[in-house]
Design an enzyme around this catalytic site. Structure first.
Site, PDB file in Angstrom:
ATOM      1  N   HIS A 251      76.020 125.249 123.693  1.00 27.08           N
ATOM      2  CA  HIS A 251      75.856 126.392 122.769  1.00 27.08           C
ATOM      3  C   HIS A 251      77.205 126.803 122.167  1.00 27.08           C
ATOM      4  CE1 HIS A 251      72.315 127.572 125.558  1.00 27.08           C
ATOM      5  NE2 HIS A 251      71.773 127.161 124.426  1.00 27.08           N
TER       6      HIS A 251
ATOM      7  N   LYS B 140      60.555 133.443 128.093  1.00 23.57           N
ATOM      8  CA  LYS B 140      60.856 132.745 129.353  1.00 23.57           C
ATOM      9  C   LYS B 140      61.412 133.731 130.376  1.00 23.57           C
ATOM     10  CE  LYS B 140      63.957 130.221 126.355  1.00 23.57           C
ATOM     11  NZ  LYS B 140      64.801 129.139 126.074  1.00 23.57           N
TER      12      LYS B 140
ATOM     13  N   ARG C 287      69.305 118.885 119.898  1.00 23.37           N
ATOM     14  CA  ARG C 287      69.538 117.780 120.833  1.00 23.37           C
ATOM     15  C   ARG C 287      68.589 116.643 120.470  1.00 23.37           C
ATOM     16  NH1 ARG C 287      68.742 121.727 125.659  1.00 23.37           N
ATOM     17  NH2 ARG C 287      67.443 122.508 123.991  1.00 23.37           N
TER      18      ARG C 287
ATOM     19  N   SER D  85      70.051 125.328 129.339  1.00 25.79           N
ATOM     20  CA  SER D  85      70.300 126.435 130.274  1.00 25.79           C
ATOM     21  C   SER D  85      69.399 126.302 131.494  1.00 25.79           C
ATOM     22  CB  SER D  85      70.048 127.783 129.595  1.00 25.79           C
ATOM     23  OG  SER D  85      70.956 127.969 128.548  1.00 25.79           O
TER      24      SER D  85
END
Ligand code: ADP
Length: 163
Positions: free
Chosen positions: A17, A41, A90, A128
């Site tokens: 990030h 989340k 990604r 993460s």
């Protein structure tokens, strides 16, 4: 002056990030890293912690400001005067979701462009959630996050273990 917004959960920000934020800050006059208050989340860090951790990681870049936000990302982009939303891509995991989200954003806010930067090869595998999983099991994470984020993770894991 072109202002850009880099939104995300950043729970916590990783070297992937941070790399995107620094590269975006070199492209635009001002970059807001926008930490989303209520992602769907489960979070390890609260909003203030996520903001503070990211802030410390980019404190040396003068045109980056880290702020919390809630609600629609495009509304927040307009509020801070951002014409661009930055996202990181990604190779394997992000394309479909980002593409979908960009098309939806275009529909509701045609005045805002989404710019995707390709994740650095070194951080393609880094998320993460994986970071938290490896960290919680005692794995080496020192190459994945800055020192202060590694320490914050260790502290969090030892306090959750004690509970
Ligand atoms: P979100 O919940 O919005 O996906 P994240 O904090 O997981 O928030 O990610 C924010 C942005 O950073 C997304 O565009 C995501 O694809 C990108 N990103 C996540 N991990 C990496 C990485 N390792 N390298 C580059 N970009 C990344």
């Amino acid at each position: 002056m072109t202002i850009a917004l880099y939104p995300g959960s950043f729970d916590p920000g990783t070297n992937g990030h941070i790399d995107i934020a620094i590269r975006a800050a070199a492209l635009f006059d001002k970059l807001f890293v926008a930490v989303y208050d209520t992602p769907s989340k489960q979070l390890l860090f609260n909003t203030k912690e996520r903001v503070d951790l990211f802030e410390k990681a980019v404190a040396h870049i003068p045109n980056i400001k880290v702020i919390p936000y809630t609600g629609l990302t495009v509304d927040f982009a307009r509020k801070v005067g951002a014409k661009v939303i930055v996202r990181g891509l990604r190779m394997s995991s992000d394309f479909e979701r980002e593409f979908e989200m960009a098309l939806m954003n275009k529909k509701v806010a045609p005045d805002i462009e989404v710019v995707c930067l390709m994740a650095n090869l070194e951080f393609q595998f880094l998320s993460s959630s994986l970071l938290k999983e490896v960290g919680s099991l005692g794995g080496v994470i020192s190459t994945l996050v800055p020192k202060h984020i590694e320490e914050a993770l260790r502290k969090k894991f030892s306090s959750t273990r004690k509970q």
